[in-house]
Design a protein around this motif. Structure first.
Motif, short mmCIF file in Angstrom:
data_model
loop_
_atom_site.label_atom_id
_atom_site.label_comp_id
_atom_site.label_asym_id
_atom_site.label_seq_id
_atom_site.Cartn_x
_atom_site.Cartn_y
_atom_site.Cartn_z
N ALA A 3 -0.90 -1.66 10.52
CA ALA A 3 -0.72 -2.48 9.31
C ALA A 3 0.73 -2.90 9.16
CB ALA A 3 -1.19 -1.71 8.08
N TYR A 4 1.65 -2.03 9.50
CA TYR A 4 3.08 -2.34 9.44
C TYR A 4 3.40 -3.50 10.37
CZ TYR A 4 8.09 -1.64 10.32
OH TYR A 4 9.44 -1.82 10.46
N ALA A 7 1.92 -6.74 9.06
CA ALA A 7 2.70 -7.23 7.93
C ALA A 7 3.98 -7.90 8.41
CB ALA A 7 3.04 -6.08 6.99
N ALA A 75 3.28 -8.00 0.23
CA ALA A 75 1.87 -7.69 0.44
C ALA A 75 1.44 -6.60 -0.53
CB ALA A 75 1.63 -7.23 1.88
N LYS A 76 0.16 -6.56 -0.85
CA LYS A 76 -0.37 -5.51 -1.72
C LYS A 76 -0.81 -4.33 -0.86
CE LYS A 76 -1.81 -8.56 -5.38
NZ LYS A 76 -2.86 -9.02 -6.24
N GLY A 77 -0.82 -3.16 -1.48
CA GLY A 77 -1.25 -1.96 -0.78
C GLY A 77 -2.74 -1.97 -0.51
N GLN A 78 -3.16 -1.12 0.40
CA GLN A 78 -4.58 -1.04 0.75
C GLN A 78 -5.41 -0.48 -0.40
OE1 GLN A 78 -5.32 0.99 4.41
NE2 GLN A 78 -7.52 1.07 4.11
N TRP A 79 -4.85 0.51 -1.13
CA TRP A 79 -5.61 1.16 -2.19
C TRP A 79 -5.12 0.82 -3.58
CZ3 TRP A 79 -4.23 4.14 2.21
CH2 TRP A 79 -5.30 4.40 3.07
N ASP A 80 -4.10 -0.01 -3.67
CA ASP A 80 -3.58 -0.38 -4.99
C ASP A 80 -3.01 -1.79 -4.94
OD1 ASP A 80 -1.11 -0.21 -3.71
OD2 ASP A 80 -0.63 1.74 -4.55
N ASP A 81 -2.58 -2.28 -6.06
CA ASP A 81 -2.00 -3.61 -6.13
C ASP A 81 -0.47 -3.57 -6.14
OD1 ASP A 81 -4.44 -4.87 -6.13
OD2 ASP A 81 -4.60 -4.93 -8.31
N TYR A 84 4.47 -4.35 -1.76
CA TYR A 84 5.27 -3.87 -0.64
C TYR A 84 6.09 -5.05 -0.17
CZ TYR A 84 2.37 0.30 -0.26
OH TYR A 84 1.73 1.48 -0.50
#
Length: 125
Positions: A3-4, A7, A75-81, A84
């Motif tokens: 994911a890094y 991104a 970008a938004k996190g996988q489990w939250d908004d 990042y």
């Protein structure tokens, strides 16, 4: 890690404005230089200043500093908004490897000139 890298690939597509967040961060890092052979493992503190408003940044280690241009996407996190900030600091001197990383909630990780991990404070805060 995948994911890094994905991104960071988004940096080429263009920068995204981060109007809701602070524009300038001052960061303290521990830089880890990984050696293969003929050198010793080495760590040392460093400073990183990221100014997303002017799209400029500075990396300082010891008494030397290098300046560069800053590209950023968000970008938004996988489990939250939670946002990042994915950044790349490209130095004016082509001999210096760029620093690419992710900043989230005052903590960051970056690679280039060694692996870095550290904390950041919004300027004035």
């Amino acid at each position: 890690m995948r994911a890094y890298l994905l991104a960071l690939a988004g940096l080429a597509a263009g920068a995204v404005s981060a109007a809701d967040g602070p524009a300038v961060f001052n960061c303290r890092a521990q830089v880890i230089y990984d050696c293969t052979r003929d050198c010793e493992q080495n760590t040392m503190p460093a400073d990183l200043r990221l100014d997303f408003a002017t799209k400029q940044g500075t990396f300082c280690r010891g008494s030397g500093c290098v300046e560069g241009s800053l590209v950023m996407s968000e970008a938004k996190g996988q489990w939250d908004d939670a946002p990042y900030r994915i950044f790349k600091l490209q130095f004016k001197d082509a001999g210096n490897e760029p620093v690419s990383g992710v900043l989230h909630g005052g903590v960051f990780h970056a690679d280039g000139l060694g692996s870095m991990a550290g904390t950041c404070e919004a300027e004035g805060g």
